[in-house]
Scaffold this motif. Structure first.
Motif, PDB file in Angstrom:
ATOM      1  N   SER A  91      49.461  40.010  45.791  1.00  0.00           N
ATOM      2  CA  SER A  91      49.051  41.395  45.591  1.00  0.00           C
ATOM      3  C   SER A  91      47.937  41.756  46.574  1.00  0.00           C
ATOM      4  O   SER A  91      48.170  41.756  47.777  1.00  0.00           O
ATOM      5  N   ASP A  92      46.711  42.022  46.104  1.00  0.00           N
ATOM      6  CA  ASP A  92      45.616  42.309  47.042  1.00  0.00           C
ATOM      7  C   ASP A  92      45.387  41.152  48.006  1.00  0.00           C
ATOM      8  O   ASP A  92      45.011  41.366  49.159  1.00  0.00           O
ATOM      9  N   ILE A  95      47.685  41.641  50.807  1.00  0.00           N
ATOM     10  CA  ILE A  95      47.181  42.689  51.704  1.00  0.00           C
ATOM     11  C   ILE A  95      46.137  42.108  52.651  1.00  0.00           C
ATOM     12  O   ILE A  95      46.171  42.346  53.864  1.00  0.00           O
ATOM     13  N   ILE A 113      53.114  35.934  51.453  1.00  0.00           N
ATOM     14  CA  ILE A 113      52.571  37.009  50.624  1.00  0.00           C
ATOM     15  C   ILE A 113      53.563  37.344  49.517  1.00  0.00           C
ATOM     16  O   ILE A 113      54.766  37.154  49.670  1.00  0.00           O
ATOM     17  N   ALA A 116      52.795  42.552  47.829  1.00  0.00           N
ATOM     18  CA  ALA A 116      51.814  43.250  48.664  1.00  0.00           C
ATOM     19  C   ALA A 116      52.361  44.604  49.104  1.00  0.00           C
ATOM     20  O   ALA A 116      53.582  44.798  49.194  1.00  0.00           O
TER      21      ALA A 116
END
Length: 218
Positions: A91-92, A95, A113, A116
């Motif tokens: 998620s974050d 990012i 990832i 994201a």
């Protein structure tokens, strides 16, 4: 453990032996979401599980930006003299990984990832409206960041040259079309949509993440 980076104290836990693997959690979480996966991953890697700024035991700041969080991790890698670590971000955390890999193409050896997004509109409309309503009441700085950022462009994604694995659940809160766009824009990437999984169902306190990371790093 504490590492002083980018004018803040960043908390992390280290375990295992082998190639360095950095784990980054999502918004409002801590490194403890990986508690089930870390003992197994530590058999294959030296795992660095970090609390992002404003989370867990790391320092808080008045205002949050993903670019600052990415700089934290760049400084962490340099401070600990890690040689081209693998980075997994949820998620974050994902990012942050995208920003880091686009700005510093040779810093990491591999990027993984999951869940994201590159712009706030990459989140499904229902979820985005829910977060907007909640933040109108609580006015939480980290949620405010999530509603205004990130702003990762296609050109930035094209700067990511390392092998990249893009994961998402078939029931993720990030739009499937947006996840596909991310994978299509990164030159050396693989996409894996996990059937029946939500945003974090295979990540939070779950060993399913282990095989996904091991498969992505073969």
């Amino acid at each position: 453990m504490i590492c002083r980076v980018n004018s803040i104290n960043l908390y992390y836990e280290m375990s295992g032996v082998g190639k360095p693997l950095i784990l980054l959690h999502g918004n409002g979480e801590t490194h403890k979401i990986f508690d089930k996966a870390i003992p197994i991953l530590s058999e294959h890697f030296t795992v660095y599980a970090i609390d992002s700024r404003g989370h867990g035991q790391s320092d808080s700041v008045l205002e949050y930006h993903y670019d600052d969080m990415a700089e934290d991790i760049k400084c962490f890698i340099h401070e600990l003299k890690l040689e081209q670590p693998i980075l997994y971000g949820f998620s974050d955390g994902g990012i942050i990984g995208l920003i880091l890999a686009s700005k510093y193409p040779q810093l990491l050896s591999r990027l993984i990832i999951s869940g994201a997004n590159t712009v706030p509109d990459g989140i499904r409309t229902g979820w985005l409206r829910l977060f907007q309503c909640i933040n109108a009441v609580v006015k939480e700085p980290k949620m405010t960041m999530m509603l205004k950022e990130p702003n990762i462009t296609t050109e930035m994604l094209k700067c990511i040259v390392i092998p990249t694995t893009v994961l998402a659940g078939s029931r993720d809160m990030v739009k499937r079309s947006h996840t596909e766009y991310i994978a299509d824009s990164i030159p050396n990437s693989k996409l894996n949509i996990l059937q029946g999984e939500g945003h974090g169902s295979y990540v939070l306190h779950n060993t399913k993440l282990v095989n996904l990371i091991l498969d992505a790093t073969k």
